[in-house]
Enzyme design. Sequence first.
Site, mmCIF file in Angstrom:
data_model
loop_
_atom_site.group_PDB
_atom_site.id
_atom_site.type_symbol
_atom_site.label_atom_id
_atom_site.label_comp_id
_atom_site.label_asym_id
_atom_site.label_seq_id
_atom_site.Cartn_x
_atom_site.Cartn_y
_atom_site.Cartn_z
ATOM 1 C CB THR A 45 -1.015 -0.135 1.217
ATOM 2 O OG1 THR A 45 -2.028 1.145 1.150
ATOM 3 C CG2 THR A 45 -0.175 0.205 2.486
ATOM 4 C CG HIS A 101 4.546 -11.636 15.271
ATOM 5 N ND1 HIS A 101 5.922 -11.803 15.298
ATOM 6 C CD2 HIS A 101 3.999 -10.245 14.972
ATOM 7 C CE1 HIS A 101 6.251 -10.438 15.382
ATOM 8 N NE2 HIS A 101 5.286 -9.543 15.271
#
Length: 129
Positions: A45, A101
Site C-alpha cells: 500500500t 506473527h
Amino acid sequence: MVPNIKAAQRLGLLELCQTINRLVQVSREGKLRPGDYAHGTFTITNVGVFGIDAGTPIINGDESAIFCMGAIQRRPWVVGEGADERVEPRWVTTLAVAFDHRIIDGEQGSRFLHDVASILAEPAMALLY
C-alpha cells in the site's frame, strides 16, 4: 478492496508489469470481480499518494503481511562518518511492514523490511537477490 496478482511468484518482471496494468485498468473501469481481490497473501500500500509520511498498515483478511510506503520528500539527511559527516538534502520515504506473527517470525519480517530499504537506497542491490 485490494485486487491481487495470482501466482505472482511465477511471473517474470514483464509479465508482472502487464498483469498490474490489466488489474489497474479493470479497477478503473469499476469491473473488479470478487475473484480479483480474494485469496491474497501480501499487500503493498502507498499512503504517500495522499501526502502522508507514514502509516500503520493493517493486515487484510487472511493475508500474511502488508507493506506500506509514505510520501517521498526532500529532507536533510546525515551522510558520511566521523570527520566526513555532513548534512545533505536527500529524497526520503518511511517504510513500514505489519505481519502475522503466527506465520512470519519477527526477525524474518524485519530482515525483509531491511532488504527492501537497502534496494531502494541502492537499486543495484536488487541484482544480489
